[in-house]
Motif scaffolding. Sequence first.
Motif, mmCIF file in Angstrom:
data_model
loop_
_atom_site.group_PDB
_atom_site.id
_atom_site.type_symbol
_atom_site.label_atom_id
_atom_site.label_comp_id
_atom_site.label_asym_id
_atom_site.label_seq_id
_atom_site.Cartn_x
_atom_site.Cartn_y
_atom_site.Cartn_z
ATOM 1 N N VAL A 1 2.031 -4.514 45.999
ATOM 2 C CA VAL A 1 1.042 -4.518 47.077
ATOM 3 C C VAL A 1 0.467 -5.919 47.165
ATOM 4 O O VAL A 1 0.178 -6.553 46.146
ATOM 5 C CB VAL A 1 -0.081 -3.496 46.808
ATOM 6 C CG1 VAL A 1 -1.217 -3.668 47.803
ATOM 7 C CG2 VAL A 1 0.452 -2.077 46.881
ATOM 8 N N LEU B 1 -6.090 1.523 43.997
ATOM 9 C CA LEU B 1 -4.770 1.931 44.466
ATOM 10 C C LEU B 1 -4.436 3.287 43.868
ATOM 11 O O LEU B 1 -4.816 3.600 42.736
ATOM 12 C CB LEU B 1 -3.698 0.923 44.043
ATOM 13 C CG LEU B 1 -3.924 -0.555 44.344
ATOM 14 C CD1 LEU B 1 -2.774 -1.385 43.805
ATOM 15 C CD2 LEU B 1 -4.086 -0.779 45.827
ATOM 16 N N LEU C 1 2.882 2.529 45.112
ATOM 17 C CA LEU C 1 1.472 2.175 45.170
ATOM 18 C C LEU C 1 0.973 2.276 46.606
ATOM 19 O O LEU C 1 1.688 1.903 47.544
ATOM 20 C CB LEU C 1 1.247 0.744 44.670
ATOM 21 C CG LEU C 1 1.470 0.467 43.177
ATOM 22 C CD1 LEU C 1 1.485 -1.032 42.915
ATOM 23 C CD2 LEU C 1 0.386 1.152 42.351
ATOM 24 N N VAL D 1 -2.881 1.632 48.807
ATOM 25 C CA VAL D 1 -4.297 1.279 48.774
ATOM 26 C C VAL D 1 -5.132 2.459 49.267
ATOM 27 O O VAL D 1 -4.832 3.055 50.302
ATOM 28 C CB VAL D 1 -4.577 0.035 49.634
ATOM 29 C CG1 VAL D 1 -6.062 -0.296 49.640
ATOM 30 C CG2 VAL D 1 -3.770 -1.150 49.138
#
Length: 480
Positions: free
Chosen positions: A374, A435, A444, A446
């Motif tokens: 990310v 996350l 992953l 957010v």
Amino acid sequence: MAAPTARDRLADVTSHTNDPTLYRSPADAIAAPPERLAYVVGFDRSARRPDALFTIGTDPASPSYGRVLSRVDAPHLGDELHHFGWNACSSALAHQGHHHAERRHLIVPGLRSSRLYVFDTRPDPVRPRLVKVVEAGELAERAGYSRPHTLHCGPDGVFLSCLGGADGRDGPGGIALLSHDGTEVLRAWETDRGPQRLAYDVWWHLRHNTAVTSEWGTPSMIEDGLDPELLLGRAYGHALHFWELDSGRHLQRVDLGDEHQMVLELRPAHNPQAAWGFAGVVVSAVDLSASVWLWYRETTGSFAVRKVITIPAEPAKPEDLPPALQPFTAVPPLVTDINLSVDDHWLYVSAWGTGELLQYDVSDPFRPRRTASVRLGGITGRAPHPTAPRSPLSGGPQMVELSRDGRRVYLSNSLYGSWDDQFYPDGIEPWLIKLDADTARGGLAVDPRFFPHGAEFAGLRVHQTRLQGGDASSDSYCYI
């Protein structure tokens, strides 16, 4: 009468504690209820306002989710609160002399002031109370150290790594031993330090009676930011040290090669039978790449290392770079933190320079497999948070903390005041981001609901996070 077994000692200690957050095994920690609070330290770069300990709501069912619930200020200025930790963790179940163990006190060192602040999370964990200040003079007089950095609950007390020596000396750094409640400095831990001079992190393999330490630099080497002359001269730390845990005696130095500058965070396997772990390296003096190394015990009993992850620098235009990086025309990843899940399956790597958090499957620690990443912030990319897509984030993923069950990852964005200024000269606006991690296949995402930032931290830059009941980097375990 037969000598007591390890299980007998565990039963004896367990009978003297009623703290449910001290877990017999990694599996018990993973199965425990999730954290409802997070604690975060913030500091004022200008040293005109006091640093502070913040409490954040982490219960997604609560209206206070992702909000700052309380703040307690330090009574002095200029501490630069940095790493901190609990006075007791799960391994206290097997520590002799640690009866009535409670994960109760948060011990918070000031990296610039050399003070230690002790906060009590009882009776109200939402509003910790400052109950003790250990002044720099006590740390210097009793242990011979200054500039406290990282601490962990250990067999004889709380182990506190320190970067500097006493009386203004620029090292050698080492480990101070604190009382189990963190309120008293006892002594220096080392009895024979061998060739060790530079310090940073300390961890261990309790079942193997082995401690591990890493290397950054002395206070003068880090005080004003990354020194290009020291980097190109390969003067920062580039080795791991192995010790006899119960005696404090140096056993072995393993050099990663002086190209690999600044060996920082140590993450040993949580499985108490294992004798391996990961170490993060900030930067290569050759190509600005970053790396992660595996240490492991060979059949001979000695330890060896192997580089298992390399993260290359990213090309960039000079005009997009801060002055310190313009001659290199590249953004170094700058791996400044790593974290290993409690089940030893997932490794998280913070690339603070490029603004990336990377996830690796390390079920085979010798062959990590990248599974997700990310982008958030970064020196050139400045990737935004999804709730504010038109507002680039300053800083990048720096300290990474992981819940015991591995499903929640918390990120903060400040490294160290002078280093922030060097790599992010436009300033660091504080943020804490969560996350959600896929612990089955990897991945992953957010969490858009969790984003305390800016004014919620009163403009203080935030560094490390600790979770109520422990987290992936707080605890070591003695039982399976």
